[in-house]
Design an enzyme around this catalytic site. Structure first.
Site, PDB file in Angstrom:
ATOM      1  N   GLN A 109      -5.297  -1.663   9.292  1.00  0.00           N
ATOM      2  CA  GLN A 109      -5.137  -2.984   8.668  1.00  0.00           C
ATOM      3  C   GLN A 109      -5.789  -4.067   9.526  1.00  0.00           C
ATOM      4  O   GLN A 109      -5.595  -4.119  10.744  1.00  0.00           O
ATOM      5  CB  GLN A 109      -3.631  -3.272   8.463  1.00  0.00           C
ATOM      6  N   LYS A 130       0.840  -1.205   0.000  1.00  0.00           N
ATOM      7  CA  LYS A 130       0.000   0.000   0.000  1.00  0.00           C
ATOM      8  C   LYS A 130       0.874   1.253   0.000  1.00  0.00           C
ATOM      9  O   LYS A 130       0.609   2.199  -0.747  1.00  0.00           O
ATOM     10  CB  LYS A 130      -0.966  -0.025   1.202  1.00  0.00           C
ATOM     11  N   ASP A 163     -11.380   2.545   3.519  1.00  0.00           N
ATOM     12  CA  ASP A 163     -11.750   1.131   3.447  1.00  0.00           C
ATOM     13  C   ASP A 163     -13.258   0.952   3.273  1.00  0.00           C
ATOM     14  O   ASP A 163     -13.717  -0.154   2.980  1.00  0.00           O
ATOM     15  CB  ASP A 163     -11.348   0.424   4.749  1.00  0.00           C
TER      16      ASP A 163
HETATM   17  N1  GUN Z   1      -7.049  -7.035   5.461  1.00  0.00           N
HETATM   18  C1  GUN Z   1      -7.294  -7.751   4.335  1.00  0.00           C
HETATM   19  N2  GUN Z   1      -7.891  -6.978   3.403  1.00  0.00           N
HETATM   20  C2  GUN Z   1      -8.041  -5.756   3.952  1.00  0.00           C
HETATM   21  C3  GUN Z   1      -8.605  -4.521   3.470  1.00  0.00           C
HETATM   22  O1  GUN Z   1      -9.098  -4.396   2.342  1.00  0.00           O
HETATM   23  N3  GUN Z   1      -8.551  -3.487   4.344  1.00  0.00           N
HETATM   24  C4  GUN Z   1      -8.027  -3.607   5.595  1.00  0.00           C
HETATM   25  N4  GUN Z   1      -8.046  -2.523   6.386  1.00  0.00           N
HETATM   26  N5  GUN Z   1      -7.520  -4.715   6.071  1.00  0.00           N
HETATM   27  C5  GUN Z   1      -7.518  -5.783   5.251  1.00  0.00           C
END
Ligand code: GUN
Length: 286
Positions: free
Chosen positions: A93, A49, A116
């Site tokens: 996350q 990211k 998100d």
């Molecule tokens: N863990 C796995 N996929 C995601 C996601 O799309 N966003 C977040 N915040 N955590 C994740």
């Protein structure tokens, strides 16, 4: 002849468009990523990211907190980021360590910075079909379908997995596009009887090889969001990545199928960048 639903080209296209918009801005959008503990898969995702933000000219920073972080400490950090005008997007996350209440944390994130799309305000807006910040993986799947002109209206979409990250928001997005949606999960009886009715089958449970060829209808569109690490001594890392679908056998029955890796994954990151730019603009830019 089966066609591959690859994420690389459409995600590059999105990133190119985001980069073009970001270039015009004096102050760049900034993504703040919060990670608690040391989940190895999460560390890989978070690194990706940051790298992607850099690629499109955005900035990002990281709050990497220890495993024993308390609810209060995490909430305090989010409250601080919520009101910091230099922060455009906040991403916590997942999964969080068990002692932390994920739903409370998601509710606390400023909806305008919720890149998100997991805050109840954004989930509610999605449910009523209004404009909002949408969850990255499901939005990536919808864009992948759109990009390849795969019709959704009137189709029977069967989802395997009812997570907050994929299944639930995807259900809403598909309903908003007039698909008929069935959501299966670990307590579903006779999974095969449902998956074999799917025009569009999406699986996101992390069980390697769960979807076998006799569970798939001839001509179906199969989207594999599953992610598992399978020990494999013949690889450099000692493991290989596997999806939920028995790709080699299932592909003969499909009209379209995602490779995994290389299907939905790149789309998730591209949508995150799109959302961060959208959040920045929603806050009035700077
Ligand atoms: N863990 C796995 N996929 C995601 C996601 O799309 N966003 C977040 N915040 N955590 C994740």
């Amino acid at each position: 002849m089966v066609k591959l639903l690859e994420g690389k080209r459409p995600s590059d296209k999105i990133k190119y468009q985001v980069a073009k918009e970001v270039k015009k801005l004096d102050v760049k959008p900034k993504l703040s990523v919060i990670m608690v503990g040391n989940n190895p898969a999460s560390e890989v995702y978070v690194a990706l990211k940051h790298k992607s933000c850099k690629e499109v000219g955005m900035t990002s920073d990281e709050y990497h907190l220890p495993e024993n972080t308390t609810q209060e400490e995490l909430e305090k950090l989010i409250t601080k980021l919520n009101t910091n005008p230099a922060v455009s997007g906040i991403l916590v996350q997942l999964p969080l360590p068990k002692n932390l209440k994920t739903s409370r944390i998601m509710s606390l994130i400023n909806p305008a910075k919720d890149v998100d799309g997991f805050n109840p305000v954004n989930i509610g807006l999605l449910t009523i079909g209004d404009k909002c910040l949408e969850a990255c993986t499901p939005k990536g799947i919808m864009l992948l379908l759109e990009e390849n002109k795969i019709p959704v209206e009137g189709m029977h979409a069967v989802l395997v997995g009812k997570s907050l990250i994929v299944g639930k928001p995807l259900m809403q997005m598909l309903l908003n596009r007039n698909a008929t949606v069935t959501v299966c999960h670990s307590k579903t009886r006779d999974l095969k009887s449902l998956t074999s009715k799917a025009d569009i089958l999406v699986t996101a449970v992390g069980k390697a090889g769960l979807i076998k060829s006799d569970m798939v209808k001839e001509g179906a569109v199969v989207i594999d969001v599953g992610f598992s690490r399978i020990p494999d001594a013949s690889t450099q890392l000692g493991y290989r990545i596997a999806g939920d679908v028995d790709f080699e056998n299932v592909k003969h029955k499909c009209s379209w199928i995602t490779p995994n890796p290389g299907g939905v994954g790149p789309m998730t990151v591209a949508v995150l960048l799109q959302n961060t730019l959208k959040a920045y603009l929603m806050q009035g830019g700077r």
